[in-house]
Write a protein that holds these residues in place. Structure first.
Motif, mmCIF file in Angstrom:
data_model
loop_
_atom_site.group_PDB
_atom_site.id
_atom_site.type_symbol
_atom_site.label_atom_id
_atom_site.label_comp_id
_atom_site.label_asym_id
_atom_site.label_seq_id
_atom_site.Cartn_x
_atom_site.Cartn_y
_atom_site.Cartn_z
ATOM 1 N N MET A 1 0.923 -1.155 0.187
ATOM 2 C CA MET A 1 0.017 -0.079 -0.069
ATOM 3 C C MET A 1 0.829 1.142 -0.054
ATOM 4 N N ASN A 2 0.894 2.007 -0.936
ATOM 5 C CA ASN A 2 1.572 3.163 -1.138
ATOM 6 C C ASN A 2 1.053 4.272 -0.211
ATOM 7 N N LEU A 3 1.736 4.739 0.971
ATOM 8 C CA LEU A 3 1.275 5.718 1.995
ATOM 9 C C LEU A 3 1.603 7.143 1.079
ATOM 10 N N LEU A 4 2.022 7.455 0.266
ATOM 11 C CA LEU A 4 2.017 8.538 -0.638
ATOM 12 C C LEU A 4 0.702 8.950 -1.220
ATOM 13 N N LYS A 5 0.365 7.786 -2.079
ATOM 14 C CA LYS A 5 -1.018 8.005 -2.777
ATOM 15 C C LYS A 5 -1.912 8.088 -1.673
ATOM 16 N N MET A 6 -1.908 7.494 -0.539
ATOM 17 C CA MET A 6 -3.084 7.601 0.352
ATOM 18 C C MET A 6 -3.111 9.029 1.093
ATOM 19 N N LYS A 7 -1.919 9.962 0.958
ATOM 20 C CA LYS A 7 -1.806 11.070 1.355
ATOM 21 C C LYS A 7 -1.583 10.848 2.976
ATOM 22 N N ILE A 8 -0.915 9.774 3.304
ATOM 23 C CA ILE A 8 -0.639 9.673 4.795
ATOM 24 C C ILE A 8 0.972 10.347 4.954
ATOM 25 N N VAL A 9 1.662 10.416 3.899
ATOM 26 C CA VAL A 9 3.144 10.817 4.099
ATOM 27 C C VAL A 9 3.201 11.880 2.934
ATOM 28 N N ASP A 10 4.131 12.833 2.801
ATOM 29 C CA ASP A 10 4.579 13.974 2.096
ATOM 30 C C ASP A 10 5.529 13.481 0.975
ATOM 31 N N GLN A 19 16.162 4.457 1.328
ATOM 32 C CA GLN A 19 16.588 3.516 0.079
ATOM 33 C C GLN A 19 15.502 3.342 -0.701
ATOM 34 N N GLU A 20 14.227 3.163 -0.009
ATOM 35 C CA GLU A 20 13.090 2.610 -0.957
ATOM 36 C C GLU A 20 11.895 3.391 -0.692
ATOM 37 N N ASN A 21 10.881 3.354 -1.416
ATOM 38 C CA ASN A 21 9.635 4.090 -1.337
ATOM 39 C C ASN A 21 8.993 3.528 -0.161
ATOM 40 N N GLN A 22 8.192 4.292 0.630
ATOM 41 C CA GLN A 22 7.630 4.125 2.053
ATOM 42 C C GLN A 22 6.256 3.597 1.674
ATOM 43 N N THR A 23 6.166 2.384 1.685
ATOM 44 C CA THR A 23 4.821 1.343 1.798
ATOM 45 C C THR A 23 4.721 0.684 2.993
ATOM 46 N N THR A 24 3.611 0.316 3.181
ATOM 47 C CA THR A 24 3.094 -0.463 4.286
ATOM 48 C C THR A 24 4.134 -1.810 4.505
ATOM 49 N N GLU A 25 3.953 -2.419 3.267
ATOM 50 C CA GLU A 25 4.933 -3.618 3.333
ATOM 51 C C GLU A 25 6.313 -3.411 3.484
ATOM 52 N N HIS A 26 6.872 -2.359 2.803
ATOM 53 C CA HIS A 26 8.298 -1.948 3.129
ATOM 54 C C HIS A 26 8.633 -1.918 4.570
ATOM 55 N N ILE A 27 7.729 -0.653 5.048
ATOM 56 C CA ILE A 27 8.046 -0.414 6.649
ATOM 57 C C ILE A 27 7.913 -1.810 7.321
ATOM 58 N N LYS A 53 3.943 -9.168 -2.791
ATOM 59 C CA LYS A 53 3.510 -7.938 -3.478
ATOM 60 C C LYS A 53 2.315 -7.008 -2.512
ATOM 61 N N SER A 54 1.837 -7.649 -1.465
ATOM 62 C CA SER A 54 0.909 -6.928 -0.517
ATOM 63 C C SER A 54 1.047 -7.403 0.880
ATOM 64 N N LEU A 55 0.802 -6.840 1.886
ATOM 65 C CA LEU A 55 0.542 -7.370 3.342
ATOM 66 C C LEU A 55 -0.424 -8.095 3.284
ATOM 67 N N LYS A 56 -1.507 -8.158 2.628
ATOM 68 C CA LYS A 56 -2.509 -9.235 2.765
ATOM 69 C C LYS A 56 -1.885 -10.542 2.191
ATOM 70 N N GLU A 57 -1.261 -10.595 1.207
ATOM 71 C CA GLU A 57 -0.731 -11.946 0.851
ATOM 72 C C GLU A 57 0.310 -12.423 1.869
ATOM 73 N N LEU A 58 1.157 -11.412 2.422
ATOM 74 C CA LEU A 58 1.959 -12.043 3.596
ATOM 75 C C LEU A 58 1.384 -12.545 4.692
ATOM 76 N N MET A 59 -0.015 -11.856 4.951
ATOM 77 C CA MET A 59 -0.713 -12.333 6.133
ATOM 78 C C MET A 59 -1.482 -13.788 5.789
ATOM 79 N N VAL A 60 -1.765 -13.860 4.592
ATOM 80 C CA VAL A 60 -2.518 -15.061 4.132
ATOM 81 C C VAL A 60 -1.254 -16.245 4.507
#
Length: 143
Positions: A1-10, A19-27, A53-60
């Motif tokens: 989940m891209n936190l920038l697109k969701m306007k959670i981060v600037d 080093q990487e873009n700030q996504t939920t999966e990355h963090i 690819k997603s936190l959901k896939e990881l959790m499953v």
């Protein structure tokens, strides 16, 4: 989940590794700061270092792979990692991995003790058997 697109981060860049873009999966899973923490967790969680690819896939995947206690550990550590990120961003403090894990295991112990306390209390019993009765003619029952 891209936190920038969701306007959670600037800023799209991860504040922890830069080093990487700030996504939920990355963090929570892929960041070197998170990998340091996961490396000290249960063996099954450590061995799950594949990228998702997603936190959901990881959790499953984890739900299918881990037992109940390991899932609880995963969930508490995920929560602590997210709090750690927020404390770094908003308070400029970074909790070391060993402190984060100590805190996670204390929370996990409290969680398990609270569950254990609930199971020791006898469930209320009602030996009375009630049968359904139709309401009187001028009475309306709404469920």
């Amino acid at each position: 989940m891209n936190l920038l697109k969701m306007k959670i981060v600037d800023n799209p860049q991860c504040p922890l590794c830069l080093q990487e873009n700030q996504t939920t999966e990355h963090i929570l899973w892929e960041c070197t700061a998170a990998i340091d923490v996961w490396g000290e967790c249960s063996k099954k969680i450590q061995k799950s270092r594949i990228s998702h690819k997603s936190l959901k896939e990881l959790m499953v995947e984890m739900f299918l792979k881990l037992n109940k206690e390991e899932m609880e550990e995963l969930e508490v550590v995920l929560w602590k990692l997210w709090r750690r990120r927020n404390e770094f961003v908003f308070k400029d403090t970074l909790t070391p991995p060993n402190f984060l894990l100590q805190s996670a295991y204390r929370s996990l112990q409290e969680l398990r003790e609270s569950k254990h306390g609930e199971t020791n209390q006898p469930a209320p019993t009602n030996n009375r058997v009630e049968e359904w009765e139709a309401p009187s003619r001028d009475f309306f029952k709404i469920n």
